[in-house]
Design a protein around this motif. Structure first.
Motif, PDB file in Angstrom:
ATOM      1  N   ILE A  79     117.414   2.692 -13.801  1.00 60.85           N
ATOM      2  CA  ILE A  79     116.874   3.377 -14.974  1.00 60.85           C
ATOM      3  C   ILE A  79     118.027   3.827 -15.867  1.00 60.85           C
ATOM      4  CG2 ILE A  79     115.529   5.373 -15.739  1.00 60.85           C
ATOM      5  CD1 ILE A  79     114.099   5.264 -13.037  1.00 60.85           C
ATOM      6  N   PRO A  80     118.014   3.483 -17.154  1.00 66.42           N
ATOM      7  CA  PRO A  80     119.112   3.894 -18.033  1.00 66.42           C
ATOM      8  C   PRO A  80     119.062   5.396 -18.304  1.00 66.42           C
ATOM      9  CG  PRO A  80     117.355   2.898 -19.318  1.00 66.42           C
ATOM     10  CD  PRO A  80     116.966   2.728 -17.876  1.00 66.42           C
ATOM     11  N   VAL A  81     120.228   5.986 -18.545  1.00 67.37           N
ATOM     12  CA  VAL A  81     120.263   7.414 -18.876  1.00 67.37           C
ATOM     13  C   VAL A  81     119.642   7.656 -20.246  1.00 67.37           C
ATOM     14  CG1 VAL A  81     121.772   9.402 -19.282  1.00 67.37           C
ATOM     15  CG2 VAL A  81     122.283   7.806 -17.425  1.00 67.37           C
ATOM     16  N   PHE A  82     119.881   6.735 -21.172  1.00 64.48           N
ATOM     17  CA  PHE A  82     119.322   6.866 -22.519  1.00 64.48           C
ATOM     18  C   PHE A  82     118.420   5.675 -22.823  1.00 64.48           C
ATOM     19  CE2 PHE A  82     123.569   8.882 -22.686  1.00 64.48           C
ATOM     20  CZ  PHE A  82     123.184  10.172 -22.985  1.00 64.48           C
ATOM     21  N   GLU A  83     117.432   5.921 -23.679  1.00 58.24           N
ATOM     22  CA  GLU A  83     116.549   4.873 -24.167  1.00 58.24           C
ATOM     23  C   GLU A  83     116.555   4.918 -25.692  1.00 58.24           C
ATOM     24  OE1 GLU A  83     112.803   4.026 -21.780  1.00 58.24           O
ATOM     25  OE2 GLU A  83     113.164   6.119 -21.257  1.00 58.24           O
ATOM     26  N   PRO A  84     116.060   3.867 -26.351  1.00 60.51           N
ATOM     27  CA  PRO A  84     115.983   3.899 -27.816  1.00 60.51           C
ATOM     28  C   PRO A  84     115.237   5.127 -28.323  1.00 60.51           C
ATOM     29  CG  PRO A  84     115.560   1.686 -27.017  1.00 60.51           C
ATOM     30  CD  PRO A  84     115.638   2.563 -25.801  1.00 60.51           C
ATOM     31  N   PHE A  85     115.548   5.539 -29.539  1.00 55.95           N
ATOM     32  CA  PHE A  85     115.066   6.787 -30.120  1.00 55.95           C
ATOM     33  C   PHE A  85     113.534   6.885 -30.052  1.00 55.95           C
ATOM     34  CE2 PHE A  85     113.909   9.638 -33.615  1.00 55.95           C
ATOM     35  CZ  PHE A  85     114.774  10.701 -33.382  1.00 55.95           C
ATOM     36  N   GLY A  86     113.042   7.895 -29.366  1.00 57.19           N
ATOM     37  CA  GLY A  86     111.617   8.194 -29.337  1.00 57.19           C
ATOM     38  C   GLY A  86     110.792   7.368 -28.380  1.00 57.19           C
ATOM     39  N   VAL A  87     111.382   6.396 -27.695  1.00 53.93           N
ATOM     40  CA  VAL A  87     110.607   5.504 -26.832  1.00 53.93           C
ATOM     41  C   VAL A  87     109.988   6.270 -25.659  1.00 53.93           C
ATOM     42  CG1 VAL A  87     110.782   3.584 -25.189  1.00 53.93           C
ATOM     43  CG2 VAL A  87     111.832   3.404 -27.449  1.00 53.93           C
ATOM     44  N   THR A 216     117.014  11.576 -22.256  1.00 49.83           N
ATOM     45  CA  THR A 216     118.103  12.036 -21.396  1.00 49.83           C
ATOM     46  C   THR A 216     117.591  12.537 -20.053  1.00 49.83           C
ATOM     47  OG1 THR A 216     119.230  12.711 -23.428  1.00 49.83           O
ATOM     48  CG2 THR A 216     120.172  13.477 -21.369  1.00 49.83           C
ATOM     49  N   SER A 217     116.314  12.909 -19.984  1.00 52.55           N
ATOM     50  CA  SER A 217     115.750  13.389 -18.720  1.00 52.55           C
ATOM     51  C   SER A 217     115.811  12.333 -17.625  1.00 52.55           C
ATOM     52  CB  SER A 217     114.304  13.846 -18.926  1.00 52.55           C
ATOM     53  OG  SER A 217     114.230  14.930 -19.831  1.00 52.55           O
ATOM     54  N   ASN A 218     116.060  11.083 -17.993  1.00 55.83           N
ATOM     55  CA  ASN A 218     116.190  10.030 -16.983  1.00 55.83           C
ATOM     56  C   ASN A 218     117.303  10.325 -15.985  1.00 55.83           C
ATOM     57  OD1 ASN A 218     114.115   8.474 -17.999  1.00 55.83           O
ATOM     58  ND2 ASN A 218     115.444   7.164 -19.230  1.00 55.83           N
ATOM     59  N   ILE A 219     118.198  11.227 -16.353  1.00 50.91           N
ATOM     60  CA  ILE A 219     119.332  11.519 -15.477  1.00 50.91           C
ATOM     61  C   ILE A 219     118.881  12.117 -14.153  1.00 50.91           C
ATOM     62  CG2 ILE A 219     119.770  13.882 -16.301  1.00 50.91           C
ATOM     63  CD1 ILE A 219     122.762  13.178 -16.207  1.00 50.91           C
ATOM     64  N   VAL A 220     117.712  12.807 -14.150  1.00 51.18           N
ATOM     65  CA  VAL A 220     117.259  13.431 -12.905  1.00 51.18           C
ATOM     66  C   VAL A 220     116.797  12.392 -11.893  1.00 51.18           C
ATOM     67  CG1 VAL A 220     116.579  15.553 -14.098  1.00 51.18           C
ATOM     68  CG2 VAL A 220     114.879  13.782 -13.690  1.00 51.18           C
ATOM     69  N   ALA A 221     116.647  11.141 -12.329  1.00 49.92           N
ATOM     70  CA  ALA A 221     116.316  10.082 -11.372  1.00 49.92           C
ATOM     71  C   ALA A 221     117.468   9.861 -10.391  1.00 49.92           C
ATOM     72  CB  ALA A 221     115.993   8.784 -12.108  1.00 49.92           C
ATOM     73  N   LYS A 222     118.657  10.336 -10.752  1.00 48.67           N
ATOM     74  CA  LYS A 222     119.816  10.194  -9.879  1.00 48.67           C
ATOM     75  C   LYS A 222     119.765  11.186  -8.716  1.00 48.67           C
ATOM     76  CE  LYS A 222     121.417   7.270 -12.928  1.00 48.67           C
ATOM     77  NZ  LYS A 222     121.379   5.812 -12.665  1.00 48.67           N
ATOM     78  N   LEU A 223     118.930  12.224  -8.844  1.00 45.75           N
ATOM     79  CA  LEU A 223     118.808  13.204  -7.769  1.00 45.75           C
ATOM     80  C   LEU A 223     117.949  12.628  -6.651  1.00 45.75           C
ATOM     81  CD1 LEU A 223     118.204  16.458  -9.867  1.00 45.75           C
ATOM     82  CD2 LEU A 223     120.375  15.499  -9.072  1.00 45.75           C
ATOM     83  N   THR A 224     118.086  13.186  -5.452  1.00 50.12           N
ATOM     84  CA  THR A 224     117.357  12.683  -4.293  1.00 50.12           C
ATOM     85  C   THR A 224     116.659  13.837  -3.577  1.00 50.12           C
ATOM     86  OG1 THR A 224     119.265  12.960  -2.823  1.00 50.12           O
ATOM     87  CG2 THR A 224     119.069  10.844  -3.989  1.00 50.12           C
ATOM     88  N   ARG A 225     116.003  13.489  -2.482  1.00 47.09           N
ATOM     89  CA  ARG A 225     115.308  14.500  -1.680  1.00 47.09           C
ATOM     90  C   ARG A 225     116.270  15.598  -1.213  1.00 47.09           C
ATOM     91  NH1 ARG A 225     110.640  14.078   1.689  1.00 47.09           N
ATOM     92  NH2 ARG A 225     110.594  11.817   1.339  1.00 47.09           N
TER      93      ARG A 225
END
Length: 580
Positions: A79-87, A216-225
């Motif tokens: 999952i990318p940290v950033f996505e296109p604007f507003g996607v 930017t919230s995609n960054i929390v996908a890097k967290l684990t249990r």
């Protein structure tokens, strides 16, 4: 022959391609490939047709295999940290909007009502408590009325508009500490506090909106249990510690009589104990299934009623046994009588630009509070389905953060405290709405907007109207301590870290087998002790003068996890099992 059925098959394949994992830029062409294959061999989707042949099936599989393989590769890409604007924001709202009507109808039931009554007290008490602290720390420029009004206003709007309404927002300790630090900064800079507050919040709102629109919230996908469990146990421990401390300090205070101390302990124990016993009826053999479920759902509300009745009986029979209760201002007005709209132009121009510096720090605080809470609420164990991908913890995060940014901007302009994800209350909310099977496992959640909106609407009613305030005065503070004990203790149940902590004291030869039983006991013990140490360390930071930075310490937990594997304290295979 071109039939209506074949056209339908062709169209369905084309438009369902994104669900198979195809990227946005190429799903149309891939859909036409699969659609063309199904159109060429329509009998393959008609199992009863005797003309189906192995040869035709093989031809179809050879045609579709490369496409399906590419789709699988798309789904497995990081999952990318950033996505296109507003996607991300658009995706979250468009997925949830079709379920809006069911979000209302699914909340019109007894379980939702029980959840509302329970969490009304759990959400109101921190607002009043934090408001009182804020009143003292800011010398009356903000207080109880602003805190409770912000809790109600933001809570209702969030519940009605956010893509993930199961999450609750409210005041949090780090946000309170930051506001107090900002007041001290305004005094040291000799500038007015409220205009500085407004500019800081406005900058923060813009930064949060930018983070939402770039996903930017995609960054929390890097967290684990590993991180989730530590944070969940930490928040539950904070509630338990605060509740127990409030009760025990009545025994050490020179201003409290022995009778009042014992009554405090009794009310808290009756509230907590009765709620736990009634909650346990759900898995008992008593009464009918319907009665058991309803009693279990209303367990916290019944506990509050019983604890309040005990306090009232003691007050009537023994003079001087009056216990303190929640107190709200009798007049709906700002704490110091100021106008609601803050005069932002009263702040010097240089200070308006300086405000972006504390705003950056506040953005990090709100971002982490909001998204880590959302990650816990989105846990797949709660079996939520509406507008979601199976197993995803990111659904709704970008839209939720977008709503938070707007609420932050509004609150800043009128001098209301900022709100973000309330972790323990959110976990209690989604767990209270969970539907369990006969084995006690979660099989679904009543996803709705009614309970969250109703909780905060009741808080608003207490702020605006006098009658709810009179009823509220009948609920002693020790009863609320019992509610917080219940909230903290029940939030621990179902967490693997809590189960492993209990497992440290169990005989492994007779203890029930768990998912991690295949891991050597020594490795499990080390892993669990490290997590317990993290909880204790973060608890210390939270209670220290540096409590404002407590959410930021979460960023170091993934590094610690990696260090455990690198130093071979926990081998990679065991880590995948424990943290999987």
């Amino acid at each position: 022959m071109l039939t209506l059925r074949n056209v339908a098959v062709f169209s369905l394949a084309c438009f369902c391609s994104p669900a198979l994992g195809f990227s946005t830029s190429s799903y149309c062409s891939r859909g036409f490939e699969i659609g063309g294959a199904l159109y060429a061999f329509p009998e393959l989707i008609q199992p009863g047709n005797p003309s189906n042949s192995l040869k035709k099936k093989t031809r179809l599989m050879s045609t579709a295999a490369p496409v399906l393989e590419e789709a699988s590769n798309d789904a497995d890409r990081p999952i990318p940290v950033f996505e296109p604007f507003g996607v991300g924001v658009k995706r979250d709202f468009s997925r949830r909007l079709p379920h809006y009507l069911s979000d209302i109808t699914d909340g019109l039931n007894a379980q939702s009502l029980a959840t509302t009554l329970y969490l009304f007290f759990a959400c109101l008490a921190p607002a009043i408590g934090f408001g009182g602290l804020l009143d003292v720390a800011t010398k009356g420029q903000m207080g109880v009325i602003e805190m409770t009004l912000s809790t109600a206003f933001c809570g209702v709007l969030y519940a009605l508009t956010a893509p993930q309404p199961a999450q609750l927002i409210g005041p949090m300790g780090p946000n309170l500490a930051f506001t107090i630090s900002l007041f001290q900064l305004s005094e040291s800079m000799s500038v007015p506090f409220l205009p500085l507050y407004a500019w800081t919040g406005t900058w923060t709102a813009g930064m949060l909106m930018a983070a939402a629109l770039t996903s930017t919230s995609n960054i929390v996908a890097k967290l684990t249990r590993f991180t989730d469990e530590i944070f969940s146990v930490l928040i539950s421990t904070i509630f338990l510690f605060a509740a127990i401390t409030d009760v025990t300090k009545t025994f050490t205070s020179p201003l409290t009589t022995a009778t009042k101390a014992l009554l405090t302990l009794t009310c808290a124990s009756v509230t907590f104990g009765s709620a736990m016993v009634i909650r346990g009826l759900k898995t008992s053999v008593y009464f009918t299934k319907s009665i058991r479920n309803n009693l279990s759902n209303f367990a916290p509300a019944i506990g509050v009623a019983l604890g309040s009745l005990v306090a009232r009986a003691m007050r009537l029979n023994f003079l001087g046994c009056h216990l303190p209760s929640l107190v709200l201002p009798t007049k709906f007005a700002t704490t110091n009588g100021r106008r609601w709209l803050i005069p932002m132009m009263d702040l010097p121009v240089w200070a308006r630009w300086v405000a972006c510096l504390p705003a950056a720090f506040l953005t990090v605080l709100l971002f982490l509070d909001q998204n880590i809470t959302a990650r816990l609420v989105n846990n797949p164990r709660f079996q939520m389905k509406k507008g979601r991908d199976e197993g995803s913890v990111l659904d709704g995060m970008h839209g939720d953060l977008f709503v938070i940014s707007i609420l932050t901007g509004i609150c800043s302009l009128v001098g209301l405290p900022w709100m973000a994800g309330a972790t323990t209350r959110s976990a209690a909310h989604v767990r209270s709405l969970s539907v369990f099977d006969e084995n006690g496992s979660i099989k679904g959640t009543l996803e709705n907007r009614v309970s969250g909106a109703s909780i905060h609407a009741l808080i608003g009613a207490c702020v605006v109207f006098s009658s709810p305030r009179m009823l509220l005065s009948e609920v002693p503070l020790p009863v609320l301590s019992g509610v917080f004990m219940y909230l903290g203790f029940t939030s621990l149940q179902g967490l693997e870290l809590w189960d492993r902590i209990l497992g440290l004291f169990q005989d492994s030869t007779v203890a029930p087998k768990t998912r991690w039983s295949v891991v050597p006991r020594k490795t499990t013990t080390i892993y669990t002790l490290v997590q317990m140490t993290c909880v204790a360390g973060m608890m210390w930071v939270t209670k220290s003068p540096f409590g404002v930075i407590s959410p930021i310490t979460i960023a170091f937990l993934p590094l610690l996890r990696a260090l455990l594997v690198r130093t071979n304290f926990v081998d990679k295979q065991a880590m995948e099992m424990l943290d999987g």
